[in-house]
Structures are given as structure tokens and as C-alpha cells.
Design an enzyme around this catalytic site. Sequence first.
Site, PDB file in Angstrom:
ATOM      1  N   GLU A 165       0.810  -1.225   0.000  1.00  9.82           N
ATOM      2  CA  GLU A 165       0.000   0.000   0.000  1.00  9.82           C
ATOM      3  C   GLU A 165       0.846   1.279   0.000  1.00  9.82           C
ATOM      4  O   GLU A 165       0.386   2.357   0.299  1.00  9.82           O
ATOM      5  CB  GLU A 165      -0.940  -0.004   1.221  1.00  9.82           C
ATOM      6  CG  GLU A 165      -2.366  -0.419   0.928  1.00  9.82           C
ATOM      7  CD  GLU A 165      -2.532  -1.894   0.499  1.00  9.82           C
ATOM      8  OE1 GLU A 165      -1.553  -2.685   0.573  1.00  9.82           O
ATOM      9  OE2 GLU A 165      -3.620  -2.237   0.060  1.00  9.82           O
ATOM     10  N   ARG A 215       2.600  -8.707   4.216  1.00  4.74           N
ATOM     11  CA  ARG A 215       1.671  -8.144   3.223  1.00  4.74           C
ATOM     12  C   ARG A 215       2.487  -7.514   2.112  1.00  4.74           C
ATOM     13  O   ARG A 215       3.228  -6.546   2.336  1.00  4.74           O
ATOM     14  CB  ARG A 215       0.763  -7.114   3.916  1.00  4.74           C
ATOM     15  CG  ARG A 215      -0.276  -6.514   3.012  1.00  4.74           C
ATOM     16  CD  ARG A 215      -1.676  -6.942   3.382  1.00  4.74           C
ATOM     17  NE  ARG A 215      -2.650  -6.274   2.547  1.00  4.74           N
ATOM     18  CZ  ARG A 215      -3.489  -5.351   2.980  1.00  4.74           C
ATOM     19  NH1 ARG A 215      -3.476  -4.985   4.250  1.00  4.74           N
ATOM     20  NH2 ARG A 215      -4.352  -4.807   2.166  1.00  4.74           N
ATOM     21  N   HIS A 253      -1.486   3.879  -1.771  1.00  6.33           N
ATOM     22  CA  HIS A 253      -2.560   4.821  -1.441  1.00  6.33           C
ATOM     23  C   HIS A 253      -2.584   6.004  -2.400  1.00  6.33           C
ATOM     24  O   HIS A 253      -3.618   6.622  -2.599  1.00  6.33           O
ATOM     25  CB  HIS A 253      -2.417   5.320  -0.003  1.00  6.33           C
ATOM     26  CG  HIS A 253      -2.867   4.300   1.015  1.00  6.33           C
ATOM     27  ND1 HIS A 253      -3.992   3.531   0.832  1.00  6.33           N
ATOM     28  CD2 HIS A 253      -2.350   3.938   2.212  1.00  6.33           C
ATOM     29  CE1 HIS A 253      -4.147   2.731   1.878  1.00  6.33           C
ATOM     30  NE2 HIS A 253      -3.160   2.947   2.718  1.00  6.33           N
ATOM     31  N   GLN A 340     -18.550   4.809   3.461  1.00  7.52           N
ATOM     32  CA  GLN A 340     -19.117   6.008   4.074  1.00  7.52           C
ATOM     33  C   GLN A 340     -18.955   6.072   5.591  1.00  7.52           C
ATOM     34  O   GLN A 340     -18.770   7.147   6.138  1.00  7.52           O
ATOM     35  CB  GLN A 340     -20.596   6.131   3.691  1.00  7.52           C
ATOM     36  CG  GLN A 340     -20.784   6.685   2.296  1.00  7.52           C
ATOM     37  CD  GLN A 340     -22.229   6.701   1.872  1.00  7.52           C
ATOM     38  OE1 GLN A 340     -22.631   5.951   1.003  1.00  7.52           O
ATOM     39  NE2 GLN A 340     -23.032   7.541   2.486  1.00  7.52           N
TER      40      GLN A 340
HETATM   41  P1  NAP Z   1     -27.713  17.292  -2.095  1.00 12.07           P
HETATM   42  O1  NAP Z   1     -26.471  16.517  -1.886  1.00 12.07           O
HETATM   43  O2  NAP Z   1     -28.213  18.156  -1.018  1.00 12.07           O
HETATM   44  O3  NAP Z   1     -27.491  18.133  -3.413  1.00 12.07           O
HETATM   45  C1  NAP Z   1     -28.461  18.985  -3.896  1.00 12.07           C
HETATM   46  C2  NAP Z   1     -27.926  19.763  -5.100  1.00 12.07           C
HETATM   47  O4  NAP Z   1     -28.937  20.609  -5.546  1.00 12.07           O
HETATM   48  C3  NAP Z   1     -26.740  20.609  -4.778  1.00 12.07           C
HETATM   49  O5  NAP Z   1     -25.829  20.498  -5.846  1.00 12.07           O
HETATM   50  C4  NAP Z   1     -27.298  22.022  -4.678  1.00 12.07           C
HETATM   51  O6  NAP Z   1     -26.282  22.852  -5.177  1.00 12.07           O
HETATM   52  C5  NAP Z   1     -28.520  21.954  -5.561  1.00 12.07           C
HETATM   53  N1  NAP Z   1     -29.642  22.771  -5.066  1.00 12.07           N
HETATM   54  C6  NAP Z   1     -30.091  22.874  -3.799  1.00 12.07           C
HETATM   55  N2  NAP Z   1     -31.169  23.694  -3.748  1.00 12.07           N
HETATM   56  C7  NAP Z   1     -31.411  24.077  -5.015  1.00 12.07           C
HETATM   57  C8  NAP Z   1     -32.378  24.923  -5.604  1.00 12.07           C
HETATM   58  N3  NAP Z   1     -33.333  25.502  -4.879  1.00 12.07           N
HETATM   59  N4  NAP Z   1     -32.322  25.111  -6.930  1.00 12.07           N
HETATM   60  C9  NAP Z   1     -31.376  24.538  -7.683  1.00 12.07           C
HETATM   61  N5  NAP Z   1     -30.411  23.716  -7.170  1.00 12.07           N
HETATM   62  C10 NAP Z   1     -30.437  23.507  -5.854  1.00 12.07           C
HETATM   63  O7  NAP Z   1     -28.904  16.333  -2.443  1.00 12.07           O
HETATM   64  P2  NAP Z   1     -28.994  15.074  -3.397  1.00 12.07           P
HETATM   65  O8  NAP Z   1     -28.033  15.106  -4.512  1.00 12.07           O
HETATM   66  O9  NAP Z   1     -30.444  15.018  -3.719  1.00 12.07           O
HETATM   67  O10 NAP Z   1     -28.622  13.879  -2.470  1.00 12.07           O
HETATM   68  C11 NAP Z   1     -29.396  13.579  -1.332  1.00 12.07           C
HETATM   69  C12 NAP Z   1     -28.587  12.840  -0.333  1.00 12.07           C
HETATM   70  O11 NAP Z   1     -28.280  11.560  -0.789  1.00 12.07           O
HETATM   71  C13 NAP Z   1     -27.276  13.562  -0.075  1.00 12.07           C
HETATM   72  O12 NAP Z   1     -27.039  13.648   1.303  1.00 12.07           O
HETATM   73  C14 NAP Z   1     -26.275  12.694  -0.683  1.00 12.07           C
HETATM   74  O13 NAP Z   1     -25.066  12.711   0.050  1.00 12.07           O
HETATM   75  C15 NAP Z   1     -26.915  11.334  -0.638  1.00 12.07           C
HETATM   76  N6  NAP Z   1     -26.365  10.554  -1.721  1.00 12.07           N
HETATM   77  C16 NAP Z   1     -25.142  10.068  -1.555  1.00 12.07           C
HETATM   78  C17 NAP Z   1     -24.560   9.388  -2.558  1.00 12.07           C
HETATM   79  C18 NAP Z   1     -23.195   8.805  -2.381  1.00 12.07           C
HETATM   80  O14 NAP Z   1     -22.607   8.374  -3.323  1.00 12.07           O
HETATM   81  N7  NAP Z   1     -22.655   8.761  -1.200  1.00 12.07           N
HETATM   82  C19 NAP Z   1     -25.213   9.204  -3.762  1.00 12.07           C
HETATM   83  C20 NAP Z   1     -26.485   9.726  -3.915  1.00 12.07           C
HETATM   84  C21 NAP Z   1     -27.040  10.429  -2.889  1.00 12.07           C
HETATM   85  P3  NAP Z   1     -26.376  24.441  -5.227  1.00 12.07           P
HETATM   86  O15 NAP Z   1     -27.169  24.844  -4.028  1.00 12.07           O
HETATM   87  O16 NAP Z   1     -24.945  24.883  -5.203  1.00 12.07           O
HETATM   88  O17 NAP Z   1     -27.028  24.747  -6.500  1.00 12.07           O
HETATM   89 FE1  SF4 Z   2     -17.704   0.369   5.195  1.00 10.65          FE
HETATM   90 FE2  SF4 Z   2     -20.022  -0.643   6.021  1.00 10.65          FE
HETATM   91 FE3  SF4 Z   2     -19.908   0.722   3.723  1.00 10.65          FE
HETATM   92 FE4  SF4 Z   2     -18.846  -1.725   3.962  1.00 10.65          FE
HETATM   93  S1  SF4 Z   2     -21.015  -1.174   4.095  1.00 10.65           S
HETATM   94  S2  SF4 Z   2     -17.877   0.018   3.021  1.00 10.65           S
HETATM   95  S3  SF4 Z   2     -18.046  -1.660   6.029  1.00 10.65           S
HETATM   96  S4  SF4 Z   2     -19.520   1.526   5.753  1.00 10.65           S
END
Ligand code: NAP
Ligand code: SF4
Length: 674
Positions: A165, A215, A253, A340
Site C-alpha cells: 500500500e 503483506r 494509497h 461512508q
Molecule cells: P444534495 O447533496 O443536497 O445536493 C443537492 C444539489 O442541488 C446541490 O448540488 C445544490 O447545489 C442543488 N440545489 C439545492 N437547492 C437548489 C435549488 N433551490 N435550486 C437549484 N439547485 C439547488 O442532495 P442530493 O443530490 O439530492 O442527495 C441527497 C442525499 O443523498 C445527499 O445527502 C447525498 O449525500 C446522498 N447521496 C449520496 C450518494 C453517495 O454516493 N454517497 C449518492 C447519492 C445520494 P447548489 O445549491 O450549489 O445549486
Molecule cells: Fe464500510 Fe459498512 Fe460501507 Fe462496507 S457497508 S464500506 S463496512 S460503511
Amino acid sequence: MTQYPHLLAPLDLGFTTLKNRVLMGSMHTGLEETKDWNRVAAFYGARARGGVGLMVTGGMAPNREGGVFPGAAGLFSNDDILNHRLMTDRVHAADGKIAMQILHAGRYAYSPDCVSASPVKSPISPFAPKELDEAGIEKQISDIVTAAERAQEAGYDGVEIMGSEGYFLNQFLVTHVNKREDSWGGSYENRMRLPIEVVRRVRAAVGQEFILIYRLSMIDLIPNGSTWDEVLQLARAVEAAGATIINTGIGWHEARIPTIATSVPRRAFSWVTQKLMGEVGIPVITSNRINTPQTAEDVLAEGCADMVSMARPFLADPDFVAKAASGRAAHIVPCIACNQACLDHTFSGKLSSCLVNPRACHETELVLERVKRPKTVAVVGAGPAGLAAALAAEEKGHQVTLFERSHEIGGQLNLAKQVPGKEEFHGLLAYYETAIAAAKITLRLNQAASVETLRAFDEVIIATGVAARDPGIVGQEQAHVVNYYDVLAGHVDVGPRVAIIGAGGIGFDVAEFLVTPQTAKNDLDHWLAEWGVGDPSEMRGGLRPSGPQPEAPARQVTLLQRKTQKLGKGLGKTTGWIHRAALQMKNVTMTGGVNYERIDRSGLHVSFGTARENPTVIEADTIVLCAGQEPERGLADALIAVGQVPHVIGGADVAAELDAKRAIDQGVRLAARL
Ligand code: NAP
Ligand code: SF4
């Protein structure tokens, strides 16, 4: 007859026998740094009870300069030895075995005192290391040997010496970092002197009957990485120096190729370990993106390794092996490789846990004890929050009814599973279906609960989730403006040119969905070519000279946000770069700092800055709204209006920055209190 004969076969190491071929790989959880040793013992004790053949701890620093960060745990005093003994005793009482990983970070140590072969700064660290002189190298070896001796005194069954790593020992191996001209640099024999000397001296210090895992980085995935001939030479020398087992390390990494993220296909690197099979006489372990007993069984049955390492799957489910062995593999809580709650936490200085199992690393504090007086509990909404709450409440003995207005459980998880690279969500949904069916939960699909229905329950949990936010853009009512939900669910046709409003997690997911050709092959060869990974026998470090070769994008996509910061800044700490790189490879235009002026047939009209300058038309056939979400609180408010006191969790509680991690955690913690 077991379904997993290779996985569950014992492994005879001569002086000791492992009860199966499963290694719980090293993970830095942060537990040791809490100094709550009962908690550390509870974590490893639970996994030993779950039947894993051998565990490896998180990396322990052999000295201050080698710690991954200042204050990193290690065996520095007699008190440390006694504390570790508490944990090894707990593991042995559960008939488990555990090795301590000795991790010297070298130039990856987050400290101005870090040391390495040469003063070459890593691209992922702000600190240039100090070049070690002869005496300095001797001190590092001697400190690693002392750490191994202390591990033995603390009751460990062995040690794992971290040589991959891109950490300290790995840094000496490659000319990328080792620029020395003395007897520790130059020729490969000289560059591999340090790891060999470490293994030889550790073996001499601990005697023959102590497990010593090395490793070894089998594919560095960095420029000027090791050749396969060098890997072979090192592996044979490591064996001759006294190692019991060789474990696989994949990628430094600092490599810009994902190696464990969810978008990496399962067992993506078992072919690399397989190349070593038959080349050494000691057992070889493979690792990376193995998360089900069947995948592990296949890897072993195909002769890719003698043993399989899984790390994060043991955060997700401590009973992984016991469930596989008792014919209950479908009940294993699957790790979805999201990072996450584990690695993202580690790299933010927080205690690790697990998105799908919030009890991981919280074994002593988040306990689901059977209740003396069961209550009737209604859970409304079978998304992640509701599912987690329902299962945890039932585990405590409550009588749970789960209402879901659609025809299926899963809520937003059903959208996530449509996204290319997020196929693991299928497995998570399958697990929830199995778990809900097996639990004594009354599931009411196609039923929207009402205030009237809920009156009869002792406790009501509202997990009704979220509704898409209305961004209120002039012209958004036109037919070519669609919502992310309809896109991911396949309800609408999307044209060749697309503008996506909103660049949060969902905006990125929708972009990935739209640029990936429907005909794209989701196989390993395709993935390796896409990221530029090749056979290390043919190309140094396993990097293709031609670089990444992505498939042409299916659509021309522009991803937009109003904020001026880099797009994707709020994505996962360890995975955000992968999402950005994947979209860049598909020529997605990422534009920040916009004002949305209006939408018409030509596309999306935007301007920039507070003065609304540079009016621009983003030509688009389809405009997708991914502007975040608002809590769906209608039912909760109606209950409160008639004097009830519901528990509101997940997106129905707070939609901002909602993700499945918070939803599941909130669900389980609420149930623990009921
Ligand atoms: P979000 O992360 O809160 O993003 C919302 C987006 O919309 C932002 O880019 C924001 O940017 C824009 N926005 C907010 N208000 C707005 C408005 N009134 N008009 C126009 N644009 C606006 O929400 P999301 O994408 O719906 O995701 C929801 C949750 O699911 C999030 O917490 C996210 O982390 C989670 N999620 C996570 C993953 C992952 O891969 N870990 C994948 C999918 C979803 P601006 O305000 O700059 O325009
Ligand atoms: Fe980490 Fe749990 Fe997501 Fe697996 S499911 S990657 S252990 S947070």
C-alpha cells in the site's frame, strides 16, 4: 455437505491450524486510540465468536515516527501490553486467533517527523520525509522487531508486517521513492534488503511457532512500480526469511485507480494473487472486493489463493462465517463497499462504524436487549431508516408492523441500485427482503398508513422519507424537464444532450447513469481497460502505458450547481475523487457558480455571479432536476395535530445531507431506546 467446502476447510500451518480460510483483514477503526480496551475487546471478541479463522488488528505503530498520525496506537509500554492482553484473551476465550499488524507509515505518516528511504514527498501528504541514515534504518528495524516481541508478550498468535500500500517497506522497494546510492538503494537486491531484514529479524526474535504474515504489494499501480519479476523475487526471499503466509496488497494509497470502492468489480484483483500460486511454498492470501461467501469460495475453488482476506464485510456482519457455515448466507448483512462509515470516518479522524451495521465499533454502547414488556410498534416507510428501525425493534421483542405505500421495500435504495457501479445495492435489498421475511414483522405493502390506522399502536415511527425539492425555475413545467426519480426508474426518455441541475450525490449518480452506454459491459476486462490496469508481468506496476481507455459517453452531459466551489466537494472523502474522475473520463462538463435564468426549447439559460453576467445557453434536449430534497412530513404533522407523539426519523426528520448512513443509524438507535 457445506456449500463452501474450500472456504471452510482448515489451514494447517504446521505449528497451528486455522479453522477456515477466512482472514479478517486489517482495518484502522480508531478503537485502540479511544483507550477503552473493553470496547476494543468487545469488537474483536464478537468477530472471533462469529467464527473467522484469523483476524488482523488495525496497524500498530512500531515507533512515534512511523505512526500514521501523531498519537497512533502501538505497543509502547507495559500498560499497552496489558491492555492488548485484555483483547487477545477475549479472542482466545471465543476460540479465535488474532495477529497484530505492524504498520510503519514511512512518508505517509502525517507528521513533519516522518522518515523514508529518500526525501521524496508523497502526492497525498504535505510533509517531505527525512532521509534515514544507516543508524536510522537500524533503529526502524529494531523498533519493528521490538513491536513483534511485545505482540507475542501481549498474547497475539502472530504479526502481520505491512509491506504494501506504499507504506515504509514498500517505499524502499521502488525507485519512485528510493533514490539511495548506498547498500539500501540502487539494485533491486539492495532495495529489498530492508523488508527481508525485517522479516528475518522478526522471525529470529519470535521463534518458529508464531504466525508471521507479510503483506506484499503485488501490483503497485504507480509509475515506476515493481515488475512481476521483482514481486516474485521478493516473495521467495520473504518465504526464505521466515514468513508463514504472504498476504496480497493492491495499489499504493497514492495510486489514482480505485481498488476497493463499490464501483470496482468483485474480486477484481484475485487474478494478480493467482500469479503467485505455485511460485512459493507458503500459503498465499488474496484480497480486495470480496464480500460474499460465494465469491470467496469461487476464488479459492479456482486456485487463485489459499485463503481469502475480507475486512469491511466484518464491520457489516461479525457473524459472516458462522452464517455461511450454517446455511444462512442470505442472512449476512452485506458490505456494499461504500466507505461512508468506515474509511471516510477514518480519514476524517472519526471512529469507524458501518453504514449497514451502526453497531460496528459501538458494541458496548448500542445494545439491542430483549424487552420485558413488548410493545406494538408501527413503522411507516420501508426505506433504509424504516427497515433498520423495524428490524432492530423486532430483535428487541417488540411486535412490529411495517407500512409501505409502494409495492416493494427499499425506498431510495431502489434508485441507487440502478446506478452503474452501485450494483451492490441489489445485494443489500435482497438481504433486507430475507431479514424482514424471517423476522416476526407484519409487512403491509401497498398501504399508506393513516392517522386512524396508527391510533392503535403503542409507538409510531415515521420514516416516510423525502420528496424532491422544487427549484422553481422559469419554464420547468415543460415536457423535456424531468425529475431524477423518473430518470433512474426508467420512466422517461432522455435525449442525447442533457443538463443536470444540482451536483449533489444524486446529480453525480444521474450523470453516471446517463453517460454509461446501456450496452456497456459490466465485466472485469472492461473495468481494467477503463482505468488503465494491466498485467504486472507485462507492464511495470500494472499500469498500461496507454493510460485509461474509457468507452465513449452515451450522452453529452453538463452538470451544474450554484455554489462556486469544486463540484462534488461534499461527496465521500475517499470516493469523491473516483466519481469526479469517472465523469471526467466521460467528458462531462462540470459548471459551478451559475444562476438558473429560465428553460426553453433551446435548453437551459444560465448566468454567472451576483451581477448575473455572461448569459449562456446550455443546449439540452433534456433537463434533469436533482436539486436536493425536502422532508416528507405530511403524516407526522397530521399525527402531531391530533395529539400523538410520533418518532420521526431519516429524511422525514431532516432531508439535508441525508444519506443511508444517517437513516440506518437513526433507525437502530431509536429502536434501542424503545
Ligand atoms: P444534495 O447533496 O443536497 O445536493 C443537492 C444539489 O442541488 C446541490 O448540488 C445544490 O447545489 C442543488 N440545489 C439545492 N437547492 C437548489 C435549488 N433551490 N435550486 C437549484 N439547485 C439547488 O442532495 P442530493 O443530490 O439530492 O442527495 C441527497 C442525499 O443523498 C445527499 O445527502 C447525498 O449525500 C446522498 N447521496 C449520496 C450518494 C453517495 O454516493 N454517497 C449518492 C447519492 C445520494 P447548489 O445549491 O450549489 O445549486
Ligand atoms: Fe464500510 Fe459498512 Fe460501507 Fe462496507 S457497508 S464500506 S463496512 S460503511
